[in-house]
Design an enzyme around this catalytic site. Structure first.
Site, mmCIF file in Angstrom:
data_model
loop_
_atom_site.group_PDB
_atom_site.id
_atom_site.type_symbol
_atom_site.label_atom_id
_atom_site.label_comp_id
_atom_site.label_asym_id
_atom_site.label_seq_id
_atom_site.Cartn_x
_atom_site.Cartn_y
_atom_site.Cartn_z
ATOM 1 N N TRP A 185 0.868 -1.190 0.000
ATOM 2 C CA TRP A 185 0.000 0.000 0.000
ATOM 3 C C TRP A 185 0.903 1.237 0.000
ATOM 4 C CZ3 TRP A 185 -1.682 2.764 4.898
ATOM 5 C CH2 TRP A 185 -2.583 3.799 4.613
ATOM 6 N N ASP A 266 -1.028 -5.328 9.353
ATOM 7 C CA ASP A 266 -1.941 -4.267 8.949
ATOM 8 C C ASP A 266 -3.238 -4.968 8.541
ATOM 9 O OD1 ASP A 266 -3.377 -2.262 7.803
ATOM 10 O OD2 ASP A 266 -1.849 -1.631 6.367
ATOM 11 N N LYS A 302 -13.166 0.205 5.690
ATOM 12 C CA LYS A 302 -13.755 -0.593 4.606
ATOM 13 C C LYS A 302 -14.877 -1.497 5.098
ATOM 14 C CE LYS A 302 -9.788 0.754 2.891
ATOM 15 N NZ LYS A 302 -9.329 1.330 1.673
HETATM 16 N N1 KET Z 1 -3.735 -0.343 5.245
HETATM 17 C C1 KET Z 1 -4.008 -0.698 3.987
HETATM 18 C C2 KET Z 1 -3.376 -1.925 3.449
HETATM 19 C C3 KET Z 1 -4.854 0.086 3.207
HETATM 20 O O1 KET Z 1 -5.109 -0.303 1.980
HETATM 21 C C4 KET Z 1 -5.422 1.260 3.737
HETATM 22 C C5 KET Z 1 -6.246 2.126 2.909
HETATM 23 C C6 KET Z 1 -5.125 1.568 5.084
HETATM 24 C C7 KET Z 1 -4.282 0.742 5.801
HETATM 25 C C8 KET Z 1 -5.635 2.763 5.791
HETATM 26 O O2 KET Z 1 -6.941 3.084 5.700
HETATM 27 P P1 KET Z 1 -7.615 4.021 6.807
HETATM 28 O O3 KET Z 1 -8.708 4.720 6.083
HETATM 29 O O4 KET Z 1 -6.564 4.948 7.337
HETATM 30 O O5 KET Z 1 -8.117 3.107 7.845
HETATM 31 N N2 KET Z 1 -6.255 2.053 1.660
HETATM 32 C C9 KET Z 1 -7.100 2.785 0.695
HETATM 33 C C10 KET Z 1 -7.297 4.224 0.978
HETATM 34 C C11 KET Z 1 -6.057 5.037 1.153
HETATM 35 O O6 KET Z 1 -5.115 4.927 0.378
HETATM 36 O O7 KET Z 1 -6.038 5.828 2.123
HETATM 37 C C12 KET Z 1 -6.549 2.528 -0.700
HETATM 38 O O8 KET Z 1 -5.528 1.850 -0.846
HETATM 39 O O9 KET Z 1 -7.167 2.978 -1.669
#
Ligand code: KET
Length: 457
Positions: A185, A266, A302
């Protein structure tokens, strides 16, 4: 605006000043280009202050757009009706509208009825949330919970929780490195960079097989110095959608244990990979069941659709309750000057949903529905591409990948073509979010992918 004070002789005052008047109080002002000149006169000398329109922030360069969230900005600016946003991993309905889960609305109604207040939370967050989130992760009857070996602190969603974990590493494991999967990511590297934690990569994705480079992964984890933190995606690896099998997880745990490494999970997609909360936590539970000490960052963006509520948690599973207590005290100490204490709204939603059996069951059904819709578009996309593309290319990797994304293998130029020619917005690493795709748009997307793959090098 910066100012410079000059002291000059009367005859040196600029003859080009557009207006110059010095009144009885021996003060004056003139405009010269974009700058303001102020004069004052005393003992036959005129002193001049030049206020120049040069910002103190002149040395700060323009930052590039974020590789993921910047895609949404570009999407919003596109006025073409056919546009499609497959950039950010955010669930949309078949009508491509954002979706608020029914259980979330019900939990919010409960909160309104109760008239919950807006007082500060403790630094570690809402107690009912912390209990619920650790239980959801490990299973309510996990010995680690019973033995009070789990330090849980509510975090600012997955990102904020990872950042807190990174801060803990920086403070108490100076010089320790984090191993990150290649690819990963996009924000992982930023998080550890900003926390000043050095990182390097372990092999993960094999473009030849469009699968897991398991041998490479094991070799690289083995080769890392003892006590390295190994960042692992609990399920639904982002961006590849390729997870180790249960047998491979066992082998990964073997090597990590042999090398005295510390796994850092994660978990951003619990429930989204298989549709089952328990199945998707199996990797973490396997490590904990071995008695290993584990770090886990969780996110409810998500699986509960709480993207903007910023709700998640940092968990440290320790080998004793004493060290868990100490770790928790330090996590709180790190959080206090960063953001003081976390927001309450999302924490109450999660606590209500997980803590109310009827809502919990309903959540699981809604999550299955979301995961199911993604599986359907995955299948339809594969069907459309494989029937339209006569080149003989094997597109079956689309079906093998799991979670929200498909890692298409399109390179940067091809991804640019998807956006510039077809108005399909996606990240430049070739990842598309199937959560932003509808059945109705699969044929169009298939045409775009086939054109970009075959006609752009
Ligand atoms: N870890 C992974 C692997 C991940 O894909 C995301 C978010 C997060 C943590 C963090 O999400 P949060 O909203 O802080 O709980 N991924 C999507 C959004 C982004 O990039 O912020 C994405 O990959 O599209």
């Amino acid at each position: 605006m910066a100012s410079a004070v000059l002291s000059i002789a009367t005859q040196c005052v600029s003859p080009n000043a557009s207006s110059l008047s010095i009144n009885e109080t021996h003060k004056g002002k003139a405009k010269l280009g974009g700058s303001t000149l102020r004069f004052s006169k005393s003992s036959g000398r005129i002193s001049m202050t030049v206020a120049v329109n040069v910002s103190r922030f002149e040395g700060i360069p323009m930052a590039p757009p974020d590789p993921i969230l910047g895609v949404s900005e570009a999407f919003r600016a596109d006025t073409n009706d056919v546009k499609l946003n497959l950039g950010v991993g955010a669930y949309r309905t078949e009508e491509l509208q954002p979706y608020v889960l029914n259980v979330v609305k019900k939990a919010e109604n409960l909160m309104l009825e109760r008239g919950d207040n807006k007082e500060y939370l403790p630094i570690e967050g809402l107690a009912a949330f912390n209990k619920a989130t650790a239980e959801l992760l490990l299973g309510a009857d996990n010995p680690a919970i019973k033995e009070q070996r789990v330090a849980t602190v509510q975090g600012l969603s997955g990102t904020g929780s990872l950042r807190l974990g990174a801060a803990l590493i920086e403070r108490y494991f100076p010089g320790s490195k984090v191993l990150i999967s290649a690819p990963t990511w996009g924000n992982h590297k930023n998080i550890f960079n900003d926390a000043r934690v050095p990182w390097s990569e372990y092999r993960y994705y094999d473009p030849r097989t469009v699968g897991l480079d398991f041998e490479g992964m094991i070799e690289d984890i083995k080769a890392a110095p003892e006590g390295t933190f190994v960042l692992l995606h609990g399920c639904a690896h982002n961006p590849t959608g390729i997870d180790p099998t249960p047998e491979q997880w066992e082998k990964i745990a073997d090597v990590i244990q042999q090398k005295n490494h510390i796994p850092f999970f994660d978990v951003a997609y619990q429930g989204f990979a298989s549709g089952s909360l328990d199945e998707d936590a199996a990797s973490v539970r396997l490590f904990v069941a071995r008695g290993m000490e584990v770090l886990v960052a969780q996110s409810y963006s998500k699986n509960l659709g709480l993207y903007a509520e910023r709700i998640g948690a940092m968990n440290v599973i320790s080998s004793s309750s004493e060290s868990a207590t100490r770790v928790k005290s330090q996590l709180k100490r790190l959080a206090r000057p960063m953001y003081s204490n976390p927001p309450v709204h999302g924490a109450r939603i999660v606590a209500n949903v997980v803590g109310t059996p009827v809502l919990f069951d309903e959540w699981k059904a809604e999550m299955e529905m979301m995961a199911g819709r993604i599986k359907n578009v995955r299948q339809k996309l594969y069907d459309s591409i494989s029937s339209k593309d006569k080149s003989g290319k094997d597109w079956s990797f689309i079906l093998k990948q799991i979670g929200m994304f498909s890692y298409t293998g399109l390179n940067k130029n091809q991804s640019d073509n998807m956006t510039n020619k077809w108005h399909v917005y996606m990240t430049k690493d070739g990842r598309i979010s199937l959560a932003g795709l509808s059945l109705a748009k699969c044929e169009y997307l298939a045409d775009a992918i086939i054109d970009s793959y075959h006609n752009v090098s």
